[in-house]
Design a protein around this motif. Structure first.
Motif, PDB file in Angstrom:
ATOM      1  N   ASP A 110       0.861  -1.181   0.000  1.00  0.00           N
ATOM      2  CA  ASP A 110       0.000   0.000   0.000  1.00  0.00           C
ATOM      3  C   ASP A 110       0.897   1.231   0.000  1.00  0.00           C
ATOM      4  O   ASP A 110       1.916   1.277   0.692  1.00  0.00           O
ATOM      5  CB  ASP A 110      -0.898   0.027   1.237  1.00  0.00           C
ATOM      6  CG  ASP A 110      -1.980  -1.027   1.183  1.00  0.00           C
ATOM      7  OD1 ASP A 110      -2.414  -1.375   0.069  1.00  0.00           O
ATOM      8  OD2 ASP A 110      -2.387  -1.505   2.246  1.00  0.00           O
ATOM      9  N   GLN A 115       0.697   5.622  -0.011  1.00  0.00           N
ATOM     10  CA  GLN A 115      -0.086   6.843   0.098  1.00  0.00           C
ATOM     11  C   GLN A 115       0.900   7.997   0.152  1.00  0.00           C
ATOM     12  O   GLN A 115       1.728   8.079   1.061  1.00  0.00           O
ATOM     13  CB  GLN A 115      -0.961   6.804   1.353  1.00  0.00           C
ATOM     14  CG  GLN A 115      -1.960   7.900   1.435  1.00  0.00           C
ATOM     15  CD  GLN A 115      -2.939   7.695   2.582  1.00  0.00           C
ATOM     16  OE1 GLN A 115      -2.840   6.761   3.364  1.00  0.00           O
ATOM     17  NE2 GLN A 115      -3.898   8.591   2.696  1.00  0.00           N
ATOM     18  N   LYS A 166      -5.225   9.397  -1.968  1.00  0.00           N
ATOM     19  CA  LYS A 166      -5.854   8.081  -1.945  1.00  0.00           C
ATOM     20  C   LYS A 166      -4.785   6.989  -1.884  1.00  0.00           C
ATOM     21  O   LYS A 166      -3.723   7.120  -2.484  1.00  0.00           O
ATOM     22  CB  LYS A 166      -6.673   7.920  -3.233  1.00  0.00           C
ATOM     23  CG  LYS A 166      -7.752   6.927  -3.168  1.00  0.00           C
ATOM     24  CD  LYS A 166      -8.590   7.007  -4.440  1.00  0.00           C
ATOM     25  CE  LYS A 166      -9.852   6.222  -4.287  1.00  0.00           C
ATOM     26  NZ  LYS A 166     -10.671   6.262  -5.489  1.00  0.00           N
ATOM     27  N   GLN A 196      -2.902   3.665  -2.798  1.00  0.00           N
ATOM     28  CA  GLN A 196      -2.685   2.937  -4.045  1.00  0.00           C
ATOM     29  C   GLN A 196      -1.969   1.627  -3.727  1.00  0.00           C
ATOM     30  O   GLN A 196      -1.284   1.518  -2.728  1.00  0.00           O
ATOM     31  CB  GLN A 196      -1.815   3.751  -5.002  1.00  0.00           C
ATOM     32  CG  GLN A 196      -2.363   5.091  -5.374  1.00  0.00           C
ATOM     33  CD  GLN A 196      -1.359   5.869  -6.210  1.00  0.00           C
ATOM     34  OE1 GLN A 196      -0.372   5.341  -6.681  1.00  0.00           O
ATOM     35  NE2 GLN A 196      -1.624   7.154  -6.388  1.00  0.00           N
TER      36      GLN A 196
END
Length: 82
Positions: free
Chosen positions: A16, A18, A24, A26
């Protein structure tokens, strides 16, 4: 035919990402659908550019990272020979 010491099928690792707390989340694929078979008694070298996923692949094989695999019928897709 010699047995496999390590067998990896369709291994992928995602992280993950950010950029900041307002952006958001990603998913970034660090390793995507890797297949490796290393026969007992053979030599194996993994070569690639910096940041290409060599260490990430090794950590996933050793179980230090969560990963996904399409090989549901073969356990988690990583067989360490045992």
């Amino acid at each position: 035919m010699s047995e496999n010491l390590i067998s990896v099928k369709n291994l992928s690792v995602e992280f993950d990402y950010q950029e900041n707390f307002l952006s958001k989340k990603q998913k970034i694929k660090a390793v995507n659908n890797i297949n490796i078979k290393i026969k007992k008694g053979s030599f194996f070298g993994l070569v690639g550019e910096s940041g290409s996923g060599k260490t990430t692949l090794g950590r996933a094989i050793l179980g230090c990272l969560l990963y996904t695999s399409d090989a549901a019928d073969e356990g988690l897709g990583v067989d360490l020979g045992g």
